[in-house]
Design a protein around this motif. Sequence first.
Motif, PDB file in Angstrom:
ATOM      1  N   SER A   1     137.579 -28.544 -25.475  1.00  0.00           N
ATOM      2  CA  SER A   1     136.629 -29.060 -24.634  1.00  0.00           C
ATOM      3  C   SER A   1     135.847 -28.639 -24.137  1.00  0.00           C
ATOM      4  CB  SER A   1     137.262 -30.436 -23.651  1.00  0.00           C
ATOM      5  OG  SER A   1     138.243 -29.815 -22.748  1.00  0.00           O
ATOM      6  N   SER A   2     136.510 -27.225 -23.504  1.00  0.00           N
ATOM      7  CA  SER A   2     135.779 -26.185 -22.877  1.00  0.00           C
ATOM      8  C   SER A   2     134.842 -25.485 -23.517  1.00  0.00           C
ATOM      9  CB  SER A   2     137.006 -25.352 -21.870  1.00  0.00           C
ATOM     10  OG  SER A   2     137.168 -24.598 -23.429  1.00  0.00           O
TER      11      SER A   2
ATOM     12  N   LYS B   1     143.119 -35.118 -18.127  1.00  0.00           N
ATOM     13  CA  LYS B   1     142.094 -36.192 -19.040  1.00  0.00           C
ATOM     14  C   LYS B   1     143.335 -36.528 -20.464  1.00  0.00           C
ATOM     15  CE  LYS B   1     138.159 -38.183 -21.213  1.00  0.00           C
ATOM     16  NZ  LYS B   1     137.214 -37.930 -21.243  1.00  0.00           N
ATOM     17  N   ALA B   2     143.438 -34.693 -20.854  1.00  0.00           N
ATOM     18  CA  ALA B   2     142.993 -35.106 -22.170  1.00  0.00           C
ATOM     19  C   ALA B   2     145.166 -35.474 -22.513  1.00  0.00           C
ATOM     20  CB  ALA B   2     143.826 -33.532 -22.627  1.00  0.00           C
TER      21      ALA B   2
ATOM     22  N   ALA C   1     142.842 -30.355 -25.023  1.00  0.00           N
ATOM     23  CA  ALA C   1     141.610 -30.304 -23.498  1.00  0.00           C
ATOM     24  C   ALA C   1     140.722 -28.245 -23.583  1.00  0.00           C
ATOM     25  CB  ALA C   1     142.816 -29.346 -22.442  1.00  0.00           C
TER      26      ALA C   1
ATOM     27  N   GLU D   1     139.325 -32.235 -17.094  1.00  0.00           N
ATOM     28  CA  GLU D   1     139.663 -32.264 -18.629  1.00  0.00           C
ATOM     29  C   GLU D   1     140.992 -32.200 -18.950  1.00  0.00           C
ATOM     30  OE1 GLU D   1     137.557 -32.870 -21.679  1.00  0.00           O
ATOM     31  OE2 GLU D   1     136.371 -33.819 -19.178  1.00  0.00           O
TER      32      GLU D   1
ATOM     33  N   SER E   1     147.547 -32.847 -26.914  1.00  0.00           N
ATOM     34  CA  SER E   1     146.105 -33.299 -25.579  1.00  0.00           C
ATOM     35  C   SER E   1     145.694 -31.737 -25.450  1.00  0.00           C
ATOM     36  CB  SER E   1     147.340 -34.060 -25.340  1.00  0.00           C
ATOM     37  OG  SER E   1     148.159 -35.450 -25.101  1.00  0.00           O
TER      38      SER E   1
ATOM     39  N   LEU F   1     138.497 -24.186 -18.652  1.00  0.00           N
ATOM     40  CA  LEU F   1     139.586 -25.481 -17.501  1.00  0.00           C
ATOM     41  C   LEU F   1     139.755 -24.882 -15.910  1.00  0.00           C
ATOM     42  CD1 LEU F   1     142.402 -26.221 -20.757  1.00  0.00           C
ATOM     43  CD2 LEU F   1     139.626 -27.165 -19.849  1.00  0.00           C
TER      44      LEU F   1
ATOM     45  N   ASN G   1     137.521 -27.435 -14.243  1.00  0.00           N
ATOM     46  CA  ASN G   1     136.948 -28.611 -14.373  1.00  0.00           C
ATOM     47  C   ASN G   1     138.404 -28.657 -15.027  1.00  0.00           C
ATOM     48  OD1 ASN G   1     136.227 -30.949 -15.511  1.00  0.00           O
ATOM     49  ND2 ASN G   1     135.354 -30.336 -17.369  1.00  0.00           N
TER      50      ASN G   1
ATOM     51  N   MET H   1     136.620 -37.391 -25.644  1.00  0.00           N
ATOM     52  CA  MET H   1     136.654 -36.293 -25.119  1.00  0.00           C
ATOM     53  C   MET H   1     135.522 -35.600 -26.139  1.00  0.00           C
ATOM     54  SD  MET H   1     140.644 -35.411 -23.865  1.00  0.00           S
ATOM     55  CE  MET H   1     139.769 -33.483 -23.294  1.00  0.00           C
ATOM     56  N   ASN H   2     135.224 -34.208 -25.539  1.00  0.00           N
ATOM     57  CA  ASN H   2     134.315 -33.141 -26.670  1.00  0.00           C
ATOM     58  C   ASN H   2     135.188 -32.928 -27.618  1.00  0.00           C
ATOM     59  OD1 ASN H   2     132.296 -31.994 -27.630  1.00  0.00           O
ATOM     60  ND2 ASN H   2     132.590 -30.670 -25.800  1.00  0.00           N
TER      61      ASN H   2
END
Length: 267
Positions: A60-61, A158-159, A57, A155, A53, A149, A152, A23-24
């Motif tokens: 990653s935003s 996914k986390a 997330a 994400e 997690s 988030l 998206n 992840m980012n």
Amino acid sequence: TMALDQGQAISLANAVNHLSNNMNANAGALGEVLQRQGAVAKAAGLTEIQTASLGAALLSSGAGPEISATALKNLVGALTKGKAATKAQREAFAELGFEAVDMAKMMQKDAPGAIKSVFAALQAMPVEEQSALISQLFGEESKGAIAPLLTNMAELHKAFNLTADATKLSGSMQAEFALRSATTGNNLELMRNRITDIGGMVRLSRETMRNIRQNVLIALGLKVVFLVTTVTGISGLWIAVFADTGATVLVTLNAMRLLRFGRNRDL
């Protein structure tokens, strides 16, 4: 602190490494989020790995660790307030189809599920109302990490999915170490080969210069000899021409000796 035993600490480290690889979310930034608000998240019903997690997330935003940590604290705090929820928070929960007390109970039973349900409800609201609802529930300072988030949600899912299977996390750091070690070893081998090649190139250049000097001596020597013999009448002109051609053949054959260098560096 999160009060982890050795096994939990290793599992968390593997989870952080796995999340940062997929992840980012930089591992260092995620570690900072956990250090700041990990204990708060655990008290709210999340495990240490689920907290990682959620932190990943939020990171990653595009938010930094400080904003992400604040958003995480306000998020889990609002969802676990229960009867202590403010009037504005109760109204926001009602608009989303929840009760504050019920949400607090959901967090203790299935925190990831509760968080996903709230985000899904927020996402389903008209876009023009989402910002106000985020502020009502989680505070204005949390918007920077939470609002992205909503556009998206993948994400967020996914986390949590990345850490859902403990067998996929086990040995993540060891595998990373092995990969980095192999890469380092390969780079060292390549560097060694380059150094070896430099030595070979030096030897080749020296042999080439020696070969050039030999060819110059052969060519000039034959020309001088047959020039003298032709002028003195010892040999004819055609013999001198053939000798010149022969000199060309000789220097070519001598130069071709350098081709052995590719097969055998020890000339």
